[in-house]
Design an enzyme around this catalytic site. Structure first.
Site, PDB file in Angstrom:
ATOM      1  N   GLY A 153       0.825  -1.197   0.000  1.00  0.00           N
ATOM      2  CA  GLY A 153       0.000   0.000   0.000  1.00  0.00           C
ATOM      3  C   GLY A 153       0.861   1.249   0.000  1.00  0.00           C
ATOM      4  O   GLY A 153       2.043   1.210  -0.372  1.00  0.00           O
ATOM      5  N   CYS A 154       0.302   2.363   0.444  1.00  0.00           N
ATOM      6  CA  CYS A 154       1.024   3.632   0.451  1.00  0.00           C
ATOM      7  C   CYS A 154       2.324   3.511   1.238  1.00  0.00           C
ATOM      8  O   CYS A 154       2.323   3.065   2.386  1.00  0.00           O
ATOM      9  CB  CYS A 154       0.136   4.724   1.057  1.00  0.00           C
ATOM     10  SG  CYS A 154       0.954   6.327   1.198  1.00  0.00           S
TER      11      CYS A 154
END
Length: 276
Positions: free
Chosen positions: A104-105
């Site tokens: 993810g981020c």
């Protein structure tokens, strides 16, 4: 009469306007300064430019070259905006290794590793794409094939790759192949990027162990790939949890709630699986 110092400033502005790494908003402000439609003196224009750039500068959220220019015209302490990039290109000592994870981020993938004993550095960046030196905007567009990831440089005498894998699995939803948490799309897929055959073997074993644990009702979809190239991200993405504390805490809180719910689902699934 224009001085040599004035010429240098104008040249820097021209270069930043032409620099493909400059954001569109930054470029617009620089173009307005260059065009000088009101005929102000250079000093007046620079004061205006400083005020325009300051809100993002104080949060270290300008792109690296623009940040360097801002520091030069304000006289503030020069900060090496490429420290992470230089660290990435430094040769490792015999006891140093690198692990690359996507979950993810990358803003939220740094702190959990950064504070562990034996961690030398954690660098946010992009892996797995088709173009060289990708920018955040290009990766965010989801058309380059790159995935946001972190490169962890660690001292193998103090912490092992297996331990890092265990932490990685605890930070992600391994059943979500379309992103992680609130981050959706190809650039946020969970992937373990391996740098050698030993890491490949250990990563495969960790994934098999996760599957065999039957903790999840859905299939484990985390991919394992050979890393071809890791590109360090722009400076304003590095150590985000230190630079943007409030925003990071809000994002971290959201992920923590999601993981808590995921753990509850895992526990319920395990209970009913045992009963069956």
């Amino acid at each position: 009469m224009m001085t040599q110092a004035d010429d240098l400033v104008w040249q820097q502005i021209y270069n930043l306007i032409l620099n493909p790494r400059t954001r569109e908003w930054e470029r617009q402000v620089l173009v307005e300064t260059k065009d000088n439609v009101n005929g102000f003196s250079l000093n007046t224009q620079l004061e205006q430019l400083k005020s325009e750039l300051k809100p993002l500068a104080v949060r270290r959220n300008l792109t690296p070259d623009v940040m360097d220019f801002y520091l030069s015209i304000t006289g503030e302490k020069q900060i090496d905006t490429r420290d992470k990039m230089s660290r990435h290109y430094q040769a490792d000592l015999p006891y140093q290794e690198r692990a690359i994870f996507a979950g993810g981020c990358f803003w939220c993938m740094v702190e959990p590793f950064d504070k562990l004993p034996g961690i030398i550095d954690v660098i946010s960046g992009y892996t797995g794409g088709s173009i060289v030196h990708p920018s955040y905007d290009e990766v965010f567009s989801q058309i380059t094939g790159h995935i946001e990831s972190v490169e962890i440089i660690f001292d193998s005498r103090q912490i092992t790759y297996q331990q890092l894998l265990a932490i990685y699995w605890s930070l992600i939803d391994p059943t979500d192949e379309y992103g992680q948490f609130d981050d959706r799309g190809e650039s946020y897929k969970p992937v373990i990027f391996v740098t050698n055959n030993v890491q490949l073997s250990l990563a495969k074993k960790s994934k098999t162990d996760m599957i065999n644990s039957q903790l999840f009702k859905k299939p484990i979809v985390v991919d394992i790939r050979e890393v071809l190239k890791f590109w360090p991200a722009e400076n304003y993405h590095q150590d985000f949890y230190k630079k943007n504390v409030s925003r990071y805490r809000a994002i971290k809180r959201s992920r923590k709630i999601f993981l808590k719910l995921l753990q509850t689902k895992k526990a319920m699934h395990r209970i009913f699986t045992i009963r069956e």
